[in-house]
Design a protein around this motif. Structure first.
Motif, PDB file in Angstrom:
ATOM      1  N   GLY A   1      43.660  30.298  47.581  1.00  0.00           N
ATOM      2  CA  GLY A   1      43.844  31.426  47.636  1.00  0.00           C
ATOM      3  C   GLY A   1      42.899  32.301  47.837  1.00  0.00           C
ATOM      4  N   TYR A   2      41.670  31.687  47.903  1.00  0.00           N
ATOM      5  CA  TYR A   2      40.343  32.382  48.312  1.00  0.00           C
ATOM      6  C   TYR A   2      39.989  32.331  49.607  1.00  0.00           C
ATOM      7  CZ  TYR A   2      39.941  33.802  43.178  1.00  0.00           C
ATOM      8  OH  TYR A   2      40.104  34.019  41.971  1.00  0.00           O
ATOM      9  N   THR A   3      38.919  32.927  49.986  1.00  0.00           N
ATOM     10  CA  THR A   3      38.227  32.826  51.396  1.00  0.00           C
ATOM     11  C   THR A   3      37.585  31.363  51.580  1.00  0.00           C
ATOM     12  OG1 THR A   3      35.990  33.109  50.674  1.00  0.00           O
ATOM     13  CG2 THR A   3      37.428  35.166  51.154  1.00  0.00           C
ATOM     14  N   PRO A   4      37.723  30.750  52.696  1.00  0.00           N
ATOM     15  CA  PRO A   4      37.168  29.624  53.158  1.00  0.00           C
ATOM     16  C   PRO A   4      35.720  29.331  52.486  1.00  0.00           C
ATOM     17  CG  PRO A   4      37.894  30.504  55.071  1.00  0.00           C
ATOM     18  CD  PRO A   4      38.006  31.575  53.880  1.00  0.00           C
ATOM     19  N   GLU A   5      34.820  30.220  52.640  1.00  0.00           N
ATOM     20  CA  GLU A   5      33.433  30.083  51.953  1.00  0.00           C
ATOM     21  C   GLU A   5      33.749  29.664  50.539  1.00  0.00           C
ATOM     22  OE1 GLU A   5      29.223  32.052  52.004  1.00  0.00           O
ATOM     23  OE2 GLU A   5      30.850  33.172  52.762  1.00  0.00           O
ATOM     24  N   ILE A   6      34.506  30.466  49.867  1.00  0.00           N
ATOM     25  CA  ILE A   6      34.402  30.171  48.400  1.00  0.00           C
ATOM     26  C   ILE A   6      35.173  28.697  48.247  1.00  0.00           C
ATOM     27  CG2 ILE A   6      35.799  31.018  46.267  1.00  0.00           C
ATOM     28  CD1 ILE A   6      35.533  33.991  47.377  1.00  0.00           C
ATOM     29  N   ARG A   7      36.240  28.357  48.967  1.00  0.00           N
ATOM     30  CA  ARG A   7      36.808  27.212  48.686  1.00  0.00           C
ATOM     31  C   ARG A   7      35.931  26.014  49.065  1.00  0.00           C
ATOM     32  NH1 ARG A   7      42.579  28.187  51.984  1.00  0.00           N
ATOM     33  NH2 ARG A   7      42.983  26.001  50.655  1.00  0.00           N
ATOM     34  N   GLY A   8      35.179  26.146  50.080  1.00  0.00           N
ATOM     35  CA  GLY A   8      33.892  25.086  50.405  1.00  0.00           C
ATOM     36  C   GLY A   8      33.103  24.861  49.106  1.00  0.00           C
ATOM     37  N   SER A   9      32.877  25.869  48.917  1.00  0.00           N
ATOM     38  CA  SER A   9      31.645  25.935  47.711  1.00  0.00           C
ATOM     39  C   SER A   9      32.479  25.442  46.516  1.00  0.00           C
ATOM     40  CB  SER A   9      31.182  27.242  47.380  1.00  0.00           C
ATOM     41  OG  SER A   9      30.328  27.854  48.574  1.00  0.00           O
TER      42      SER A   9
ATOM     43  N   VAL B   1      30.960  38.911  45.168  1.00  0.00           N
ATOM     44  CA  VAL B   1      30.299  38.629  43.663  1.00  0.00           C
ATOM     45  C   VAL B   1      30.751  36.948  43.695  1.00  0.00           C
ATOM     46  CG1 VAL B   1      30.212  38.759  41.303  1.00  0.00           C
ATOM     47  CG2 VAL B   1      30.218  40.692  42.850  1.00  0.00           C
ATOM     48  N   VAL B   2      31.966  36.772  43.560  1.00  0.00           N
ATOM     49  CA  VAL B   2      32.503  35.357  43.623  1.00  0.00           C
ATOM     50  C   VAL B   2      31.873  34.453  44.577  1.00  0.00           C
ATOM     51  CG1 VAL B   2      34.647  33.957  43.547  1.00  0.00           C
ATOM     52  CG2 VAL B   2      34.696  36.261  42.520  1.00  0.00           C
ATOM     53  N   THR B   3      31.632  34.822  45.705  1.00  0.00           N
ATOM     54  CA  THR B   3      30.935  33.976  46.690  1.00  0.00           C
ATOM     55  C   THR B   3      29.659  33.428  46.557  1.00  0.00           C
ATOM     56  OG1 THR B   3      32.411  35.113  48.514  1.00  0.00           O
ATOM     57  CG2 THR B   3      30.548  33.803  49.320  1.00  0.00           C
ATOM     58  N   ARG B   4      28.886  34.666  46.034  1.00  0.00           N
ATOM     59  CA  ARG B   4      27.556  34.284  45.668  1.00  0.00           C
ATOM     60  C   ARG B   4      27.286  33.182  44.554  1.00  0.00           C
ATOM     61  NH1 ARG B   4      24.676  34.563  50.137  1.00  0.00           N
ATOM     62  NH2 ARG B   4      24.369  36.836  51.022  1.00  0.00           N
TER      63      ARG B   4
ATOM     64  N   LEU C   1      32.792  34.431  38.137  1.00  0.00           N
ATOM     65  CA  LEU C   1      33.779  33.931  39.125  1.00  0.00           C
ATOM     66  C   LEU C   1      35.107  34.676  39.078  1.00  0.00           C
ATOM     67  CD1 LEU C   1      33.086  30.140  38.819  1.00  0.00           C
ATOM     68  CD2 LEU C   1      32.378  31.722  40.562  1.00  0.00           C
ATOM     69  N   GLU C   2      35.325  35.233  37.757  1.00  0.00           N
ATOM     70  CA  GLU C   2      36.630  35.949  37.799  1.00  0.00           C
ATOM     71  C   GLU C   2      36.687  37.567  37.956  1.00  0.00           C
ATOM     72  OE1 GLU C   2      37.267  35.734  33.546  1.00  0.00           O
ATOM     73  OE2 GLU C   2      38.093  33.525  33.703  1.00  0.00           O
ATOM     74  N   SER C   3      35.689  37.828  38.857  1.00  0.00           N
ATOM     75  CA  SER C   3      35.404  39.247  39.357  1.00  0.00           C
ATOM     76  C   SER C   3      36.559  39.520  40.479  1.00  0.00           C
ATOM     77  CB  SER C   3      33.989  39.253  39.851  1.00  0.00           C
ATOM     78  OG  SER C   3      33.787  40.654  40.512  1.00  0.00           O
ATOM     79  N   ALA C   4      36.817  40.660  40.457  1.00  0.00           N
ATOM     80  CA  ALA C   4      37.900  41.068  41.638  1.00  0.00           C
ATOM     81  C   ALA C   4      37.057  41.359  42.800  1.00  0.00           C
ATOM     82  CB  ALA C   4      38.484  42.292  41.174  1.00  0.00           C
TER      83      ALA C   4
ATOM     84  N   LYS D   1      27.207  49.054  41.460  1.00  0.00           N
ATOM     85  CA  LYS D   1      27.256  47.795  40.533  1.00  0.00           C
ATOM     86  C   LYS D   1      27.449  46.537  41.269  1.00  0.00           C
ATOM     87  CE  LYS D   1      29.403  46.278  36.046  1.00  0.00           C
ATOM     88  NZ  LYS D   1      30.317  46.710  35.113  1.00  0.00           N
ATOM     89  N   ASP D   2      28.427  46.679  42.058  1.00  0.00           N
ATOM     90  CA  ASP D   2      28.894  45.264  42.771  1.00  0.00           C
ATOM     91  C   ASP D   2      27.881  44.935  43.881  1.00  0.00           C
ATOM     92  OD1 ASP D   2      31.394  45.095  41.496  1.00  0.00           O
ATOM     93  OD2 ASP D   2      32.479  45.979  42.963  1.00  0.00           O
ATOM     94  N   ASP D   3      27.384  45.985  44.260  1.00  0.00           N
ATOM     95  CA  ASP D   3      26.076  45.535  45.412  1.00  0.00           C
ATOM     96  C   ASP D   3      25.068  44.714  44.427  1.00  0.00           C
ATOM     97  OD1 ASP D   3      27.791  46.608  47.576  1.00  0.00           O
ATOM     98  OD2 ASP D   3      26.478  48.697  47.688  1.00  0.00           O
ATOM     99  N   LEU D   4      24.764  45.449  43.519  1.00  0.00           N
ATOM    100  CA  LEU D   4      23.672  45.090  42.719  1.00  0.00           C
ATOM    101  C   LEU D   4      24.007  43.331  42.335  1.00  0.00           C
ATOM    102  CD1 LEU D   4      20.899  44.883  41.053  1.00  0.00           C
ATOM    103  CD2 LEU D   4      22.119  46.037  39.216  1.00  0.00           C
ATOM    104  N   ARG D   5      25.243  43.180  41.943  1.00  0.00           N
ATOM    105  CA  ARG D   5      25.540  41.820  41.406  1.00  0.00           C
ATOM    106  C   ARG D   5      25.376  40.885  42.254  1.00  0.00           C
ATOM    107  NH1 ARG D   5      31.094  42.188  38.330  1.00  0.00           N
ATOM    108  NH2 ARG D   5      30.165  40.306  37.300  1.00  0.00           N
ATOM    109  N   VAL D   6      25.845  41.336  43.636  1.00  0.00           N
ATOM    110  CA  VAL D   6      25.942  40.437  44.910  1.00  0.00           C
ATOM    111  C   VAL D   6      24.481  40.077  45.473  1.00  0.00           C
ATOM    112  CG1 VAL D   6      26.447  40.371  47.284  1.00  0.00           C
ATOM    113  CG2 VAL D   6      28.102  41.303  45.655  1.00  0.00           C
TER     114      VAL D   6
END
Length: 359
Positions: free
Chosen positions: A250-258, A214-217, A207-210, A170-175
């Protein structure tokens, strides 16, 4: 006419010294009957295994264009649509072929539309739709192809909020679906259709996904959308700004940058600017100035400049503020260099101690 057509490709069902595996697959697809199913499935699996890694794929390294029309057209026939094993491996083969620049630069609507239609025909098959989404993503790396996949945006959005399926599939599909939308939103025609399909609330909810992938994309897709004024209004009206501000810590550099880049775009809108200010974004954005990743720093600077005043404002106070931000970036880069240097020293010491122990 058929002979002339086959001269354009190395993989059409005629004798060819190149990519014999794909030639054989196309030949079997062209004349597929009940007795050929097992052989065709075996060949598809073998070809996929041989070419799934671009670095070792003979097909990917070849400069020749592949004929994808036979595999594409096969998805219009019940022989393949009723055989899930064949269907899945045909789509997976098309996905691999669509990574090749020469293929996606010359792909035709009849090679894309049958794949897009699978969203509606198999809405609950996570594994199949993941491959379909990856195919769409690959195709859309060539901007002119985005118009060919617009009919699938509604289904891609549905995939992101899919209720069926569990765990990794399911997560792979969402990503994969969010990645396809992110690429589609690089072009204005894609943004307009994504907005028409009401994808913004779905993306904000994700964006609230664990699952950080998914959050990154999804935050990347929203950032691409945020250059459109309608998208800015939708994000604001859906109470999306507090969710975006939350991603600055508290998130990854890519997420924070976006997230910083999205806020930079949002702050060009006066109504959104007030919301960003009231959500306490200044502190987290200021922290990013001392980050050791330049693009993230620049996005934070842009957002802070917009929060502090309009971009055309050139008053003395704004000039001083801009200078302070520039100095903060330099300090962040220096901190990053020092951290890298210390890390290298520590690694060297550890490696040296291990070497002594081994001796």
């Amino acid at each position: 006419r058929e002979a002339n057509r086959n001269k354009q490709y190395t993989s059409s069902p005629v004798k060819s010294p190149y990519m014999v595996d794909l030639y054989t697959i196309n030949q079997l697809v062209f004349s597929c009957n009940a007795h050929d199913h097992v052989k065709l499935l075996q060949l598809l699996k073998a070809w996929i295994e041989k070419n799934k890694d671009p670095e070792t794929s003979e097909n990917f390294q070849s400069p020749e264009r592949d004929d994808m029309s036979y595999l594409g057209n096969s998805l219009n026939h019940s022989t393949f649509l009723t055989n899930l094993g064949l269907l899945t491996n045909v789509v997976r083969t098309l996905k691999i072929l669509s990574r090749k620049p020469v293929n996606r630069c010359s792909i035709k609507p009849q090679e894309v539309t049958p794949v897009i239609q699978l969203f509606e025909l198999f809405p609950d098959n996570c594994e199949l739709l993941t491959d379909v989404s990856h195919f769409v993503l690959n195709v859309c790396y060539h901007p002119h192809n985005i118009k060919l996949v617009l009919s699938g945006i509604k289904q891609l959005t549905q995939c992101i909020k899919m209720e069926n399926g569990t765990g990794t599939k399911k997560d792979d599909l969402r990503v994969a679906a969010a990645g396809a939308l992110q690429c589609i939103c690089m072009e204005e025609c894609g943004k307009v259709e994504v907005l028409e399909c009401m994808a913004v609330p779905v993306l904000l909810g994700a964006l609230e996904s664990a699952e950080l992938r998914v959050v990154t994309r999804c935050i990347g897709t929203l950032r691409n959308l945020s250059t459109n004024s309608r998208a800015v209004a939708q994000i604001r009206d859906c109470d999306g700004i507090p969710k975006v501000v939350k991603l600055l810590k508290g998130y990854t550099p890519e997420i924070r940058g976006s997230a910083a880049g999205l806020l930079q775009n949002m702050c060009r809108d006066k109504l959104s600017l007030e919301v960003v200010r009231n959500c306490g974004a200044v502190g987290p954005l200021s922290d990013l100035l001392f980050y050791d990743e330049l693009s993230t720093q620049l996005s934070a600077v842009g957002a802070l400049l917009n929060i502090n005043g309009q971009s055309h404002d050139d008053t003395a106070g704004r000039k001083v503020y801009r200078k302070s931000l520039s100095q903060a970036i330099v300090m962040g880069m220096l901190n990053g260099l020092l951290a890298d240097s210390n890390s290298e020293k520590e690694t060297f010491v550890v490696a040296d101690e291990v070497a002594k122990a081994d001796t």
